[in-house]
Design a protein around this motif. Structure first.
Motif, PDB file in Angstrom:
ATOM      1  N   ALA A   1      63.101  60.710  94.852  1.00 45.92           N
ATOM      2  CA  ALA A   1      61.791  60.062  94.788  1.00 45.92           C
ATOM      3  C   ALA A   1      61.323  59.699  96.192  1.00 45.92           C
ATOM      4  O   ALA A   1      62.122  59.430  97.085  1.00 45.92           O
ATOM      5  N   VAL A   2      60.017  59.690  96.356  1.00 45.43           N
ATOM      6  CA  VAL A   2      59.389  59.313  97.626  1.00 45.43           C
ATOM      7  C   VAL A   2      58.953  57.859  97.521  1.00 45.43           C
ATOM      8  O   VAL A   2      58.324  57.455  96.545  1.00 45.43           O
ATOM      9  N   VAL A   3      59.291  57.078  98.541  1.00 40.56           N
ATOM     10  CA  VAL A   3      58.902  55.669  98.580  1.00 40.56           C
ATOM     11  C   VAL A   3      57.602  55.574  99.362  1.00 40.56           C
ATOM     12  O   VAL A   3      57.517  56.023 100.505  1.00 40.56           O
ATOM     13  N   GLU A   4      56.581  54.991  98.730  1.00 40.48           N
ATOM     14  CA  GLU A   4      55.272  54.882  99.377  1.00 40.48           C
ATOM     15  C   GLU A   4      54.734  53.463  99.229  1.00 40.48           C
ATOM     16  O   GLU A   4      54.827  52.867  98.163  1.00 40.48           O
ATOM     17  N   PRO A   5      54.143  52.941 100.300  1.00 35.77           N
ATOM     18  CA  PRO A   5      53.503  51.627 100.196  1.00 35.77           C
ATOM     19  C   PRO A   5      52.134  51.761  99.528  1.00 35.77           C
ATOM     20  O   PRO A   5      51.423  52.743  99.726  1.00 35.77           O
ATOM     21  N   THR A   6      51.800  50.785  98.705  1.00 40.70           N
ATOM     22  CA  THR A   6      50.476  50.726  98.084  1.00 40.70           C
ATOM     23  C   THR A   6      49.934  49.321  98.282  1.00 40.70           C
ATOM     24  O   THR A   6      50.620  48.442  98.802  1.00 40.70           O
ATOM     25  N   GLU A   7      48.727  49.107  97.823  1.00 40.44           N
ATOM     26  CA  GLU A   7      48.131  47.766  97.963  1.00 40.44           C
ATOM     27  C   GLU A   7      48.809  46.730  97.082  1.00 40.44           C
ATOM     28  O   GLU A   7      48.714  45.539  97.327  1.00 40.44           O
ATOM     29  N   HIS A   8      49.517  47.190  96.053  1.00 44.81           N
ATOM     30  CA  HIS A   8      50.236  46.276  95.150  1.00 44.81           C
ATOM     31  C   HIS A   8      51.722  46.200  95.460  1.00 44.81           C
ATOM     32  O   HIS A   8      52.491  45.627  94.697  1.00 44.81           O
ATOM     33  N   GLY A   9      52.149  46.792  96.558  1.00 49.09           N
ATOM     34  CA  GLY A   9      53.555  46.802  96.930  1.00 49.09           C
ATOM     35  C   GLY A   9      54.108  48.208  96.880  1.00 49.09           C
ATOM     36  O   GLY A   9      53.444  49.145  96.414  1.00 49.09           O
ATOM     37  N   PRO A  10      55.330  48.387  97.343  1.00 46.73           N
ATOM     38  CA  PRO A  10      55.903  49.735  97.378  1.00 46.73           C
ATOM     39  C   PRO A  10      56.190  50.292  95.987  1.00 46.73           C
ATOM     40  O   PRO A  10      56.550  49.553  95.072  1.00 46.73           O
ATOM     41  N   VAL A  11      56.008  51.607  95.856  1.00 49.79           N
ATOM     42  CA  VAL A  11      56.309  52.320  94.622  1.00 49.79           C
ATOM     43  C   VAL A  11      57.148  53.544  94.971  1.00 49.79           C
ATOM     44  O   VAL A  11      57.182  53.975  96.119  1.00 49.79           O
ATOM     45  N   VAL A  12      57.825  54.066  93.973  1.00 53.09           N
ATOM     46  CA  VAL A  12      58.502  55.353  94.131  1.00 53.09           C
ATOM     47  C   VAL A  12      57.778  56.356  93.249  1.00 53.09           C
ATOM     48  O   VAL A  12      57.343  56.037  92.148  1.00 53.09           O
ATOM     49  N   ARG A  13      57.638  57.575  93.782  1.00 51.36           N
ATOM     50  CA  ARG A  13      56.965  58.650  93.042  1.00 51.36           C
ATOM     51  C   ARG A  13      57.881  59.859  93.002  1.00 51.36           C
ATOM     52  O   ARG A  13      58.564  60.161  93.974  1.00 51.36           O
ATOM     53  N   TRP A  14      57.867  60.553  91.868  1.00 53.75           N
ATOM     54  CA  TRP A  14      58.686  61.741  91.705  1.00 53.75           C
ATOM     55  C   TRP A  14      57.980  62.690  90.749  1.00 53.75           C
ATOM     56  O   TRP A  14      57.070  62.316  90.028  1.00 53.75           O
TER      57      TRP A  14
END
Length: 131
Positions: free
Chosen positions: A42-55
């Protein structure tokens, strides 16, 4: 006095084996209900609501899950991280292959079964030492 000790050991034996078997059954049911979890990158990405992981899911779509503060500390500054996702469910991930709940039930069952075995051994030793 011997009767009281025998009664306590007998209670420990029955409680140990009974609760151990019951908790082992609960652990088995929880394991079956937990489903199948597969490893993905998974890729860890920062967002406006906090970090998320995407896969990428099995269907080719992009899934994402927000990270808890504990997970953020575990990931640190990594750009990619290995996670486990539940097969057939979108946006469901965890960092461990096995479920912590199933592990807790299994360890508790093993502890109670161990208590039952120890109590049975002590009971047998006392039985033959008095004879």
């Amino acid at each position: 006095m011997d009767t009281a000790i025998d009664a306590v050991i007998e209670i420990f034996t029955w409680v140990g084996f009974g609760a151990g078997a019951l908790l082992a059954g609960v652990a088995l049911i929880a394991y079956l209900l937990d489903g199948t979890w597969v490893p993905v990158r998974a890729v860890v990405e920062p967002t406006e609501h906090g970090p998320v992981v995407r896969w990428f899911g099995e269907d080719g779509g992009v899934n994402e899950a927000p990270l808890t503060p504990e997970q953020v500390r575990a990931v640190g500054s990594a750009g990619m991280y290995d996670v486990f996702v539940r097969r057939g469910w979108a946006n469901s991930m965890r960092f461990t292959h096995g479920s912590p709940l199933v592990r807790a039930f299994a360890l508790l069952a093993a502890g109670f079964l161990g208590l039952g075995v120890v109590a049975l051994i002590v009971s047998s030793v006392l039985l033959f030492s008095r004879g």
